[in-house]
Write a protein that holds these residues in place. Structure first.
Motif, PDB file in Angstrom:
ATOM      1  N   GLY A  19     -44.892 -11.054  12.666  1.00 22.96           N
ATOM      2  CA  GLY A  19     -43.593 -10.877  13.290  1.00 22.96           C
ATOM      3  C   GLY A  19     -42.409 -11.399  12.522  1.00 22.96           C
ATOM      4  O   GLY A  19     -41.320 -10.816  12.587  1.00 22.96           O
ATOM      5  N   CYS A  20     -42.600 -12.509  11.775  1.00 24.74           N
ATOM      6  CA  CYS A  20     -41.406 -13.123  11.181  1.00 24.74           C
ATOM      7  C   CYS A  20     -41.661 -13.849   9.869  1.00 24.74           C
ATOM      8  O   CYS A  20     -40.841 -14.695   9.478  1.00 24.74           O
ATOM      9  N   THR A  23     -38.831 -13.691   7.323  1.00 23.63           N
ATOM     10  CA  THR A  23     -37.733 -14.592   7.676  1.00 23.63           C
ATOM     11  C   THR A  23     -38.092 -16.038   7.372  1.00 23.63           C
ATOM     12  O   THR A  23     -37.259 -16.820   6.900  1.00 23.63           O
ATOM     13  N   PHE A 153     -39.347 -12.468  17.940  1.00 24.78           N
ATOM     14  CA  PHE A 153     -39.607 -11.363  17.026  1.00 24.78           C
ATOM     15  C   PHE A 153     -40.125 -10.153  17.800  1.00 24.78           C
ATOM     16  O   PHE A 153     -40.463 -10.249  18.983  1.00 24.78           O
ATOM     17  N   TRP A 171     -41.043  -9.387   0.811  1.00 21.90           N
ATOM     18  CA  TRP A 171     -41.982  -8.495   1.495  1.00 21.90           C
ATOM     19  C   TRP A 171     -43.407  -8.638   0.976  1.00 21.90           C
ATOM     20  O   TRP A 171     -44.364  -8.693   1.750  1.00 21.90           O
ATOM     21  N   LYS A 174     -45.025 -11.684   2.302  1.00 23.38           N
ATOM     22  CA  LYS A 174     -45.313 -11.501   3.731  1.00 23.38           C
ATOM     23  C   LYS A 174     -46.646 -10.773   3.894  1.00 23.38           C
ATOM     24  O   LYS A 174     -47.510 -11.204   4.674  1.00 23.38           O
ATOM     25  N   ALA A 211     -40.550  -2.113   9.482  1.00 22.66           N
ATOM     26  CA  ALA A 211     -39.634  -2.881   8.641  1.00 22.66           C
ATOM     27  C   ALA A 211     -38.708  -1.961   7.845  1.00 22.66           C
ATOM     28  O   ALA A 211     -37.525  -2.293   7.631  1.00 22.66           O
ATOM     29  N   TYR A 222     -36.365  -3.573   3.497  1.00 20.99           N
ATOM     30  CA  TYR A 222     -37.190  -4.123   4.569  1.00 20.99           C
ATOM     31  C   TYR A 222     -36.384  -5.132   5.386  1.00 20.99           C
ATOM     32  O   TYR A 222     -35.659  -5.960   4.825  1.00 20.99           O
ATOM     33  N   GLU A 224     -36.628  -7.597   9.276  1.00 18.34           N
ATOM     34  CA  GLU A 224     -37.309  -8.019  10.499  1.00 18.34           C
ATOM     35  C   GLU A 224     -36.281  -8.120  11.615  1.00 18.34           C
ATOM     36  O   GLU A 224     -35.154  -8.562  11.400  1.00 18.34           O
TER      37      GLU A 224
END
Length: 241
Positions: A19-20, A23, A153, A171, A174, A211, A222, A224
């Protein structure tokens, strides 16, 4: 005492990564301290086990560069927004004193997600009430603390975001953090357990597509998305993208 700038309180190990984590990575790169406290061990998941998920969460934490990762051990699927479980979350918030809390979506395909949202929202408010007594692991009283903001999120169900964060530079990392959960997501070497919705190769394409869609809205590759029950503001119009 470790004070965090951002504390992610999400229900299952891997929710934060999905989800995050872009970030999270972005704000760690900016010099902020970020940690995750998972509410449950994800022990009722179709694949893997609580012990495997613990190892995977530790590997993902290393990839993300978290300041801390802990687990409250609430019962997967059977936690509730009750006083007993609120106290556990309040203790975590008071322990780390974050400015921002991030948690699960308002509602989602998995019923745990929306219920976690309600639990964390309530607990974040209650953590600021000094007449609610909680204690640290050594038995010392904790001081009241209320985060400035709680963000949520967006997960499987589409929810219109209130804010979008450009995570393009982060990204690849992630995705690496997501794949740390080899028992949960697409992994050709993981045999002997049933295929699930999230273990197919198509699932990561869905995550990527979301995204990209969010990114298009702010002219980046991308992004979030997050929602907030609180109206968000900026100090001047030129901080808007």
């Amino acid at each position: 005492m470790l004070k965090l700038d951002i504390l992610v309180l999400s229900v299952h190990p891997d929710d934060a990564e999905l989800g995050c984590s872009g970030t999270i990575l972005k704000h760690i790169a900016l010099g902020y301290k970020v940690g995750i406290v998972d509410l449950t061990r994800g022990e009722l998941g179709t694949r893997g086990s609580a012990e495997i998920r613990k190892q995977e969460a530790a590997a993902a934490a290393e990839i993300l560069g978290l300041a801390v990762r802990e687990n409250l051990g609430l019962p997967d699927a059977f936690f509730e927004n009750t006083r007993e479980h609120q106290v556990k979350v309040i203790e975590a918030i008071r322990k780390f004193r974050p400015s921002i809390v991030i948690t699960n979506a308002y509602y989602d395909r998995h019923p745990d997600h929306g219920r976690a949202n309600e639990l964390v929202e309530a607990s974040a408010f209650l953590a600021g009430l000094r007449k609610i007594e909680t204690f640290d692991t050594e038995g010392a009283p904790q001081e009241a603390w209320r985060p400035d903001m709680v963000l949520h999120f967006i997960q499987d169900n589409y929810i219109t975001p209130d804010i979008l964060i450009d995570v393009t530079e982060h990204w690849d990392k992630k995705i690496e953090s997501i794949y740390a959960y080899g028992s949960q997501f697409y992994n050709p070497s993981w045999e002997g357990e049933p295929q699930t919705y999230i273990s197919t190769p198509d699932f990561i394409e869905i995550v990527t597509g979301r995204a990209r869609e969010f990114g298009k809205s702010i002219q980046v590759k991308y992004a979030e998305g997050f929602t907030s029950r609180k109206i968000l503001g900026v100090d001047n119009l030129f901080n808007l993208k």
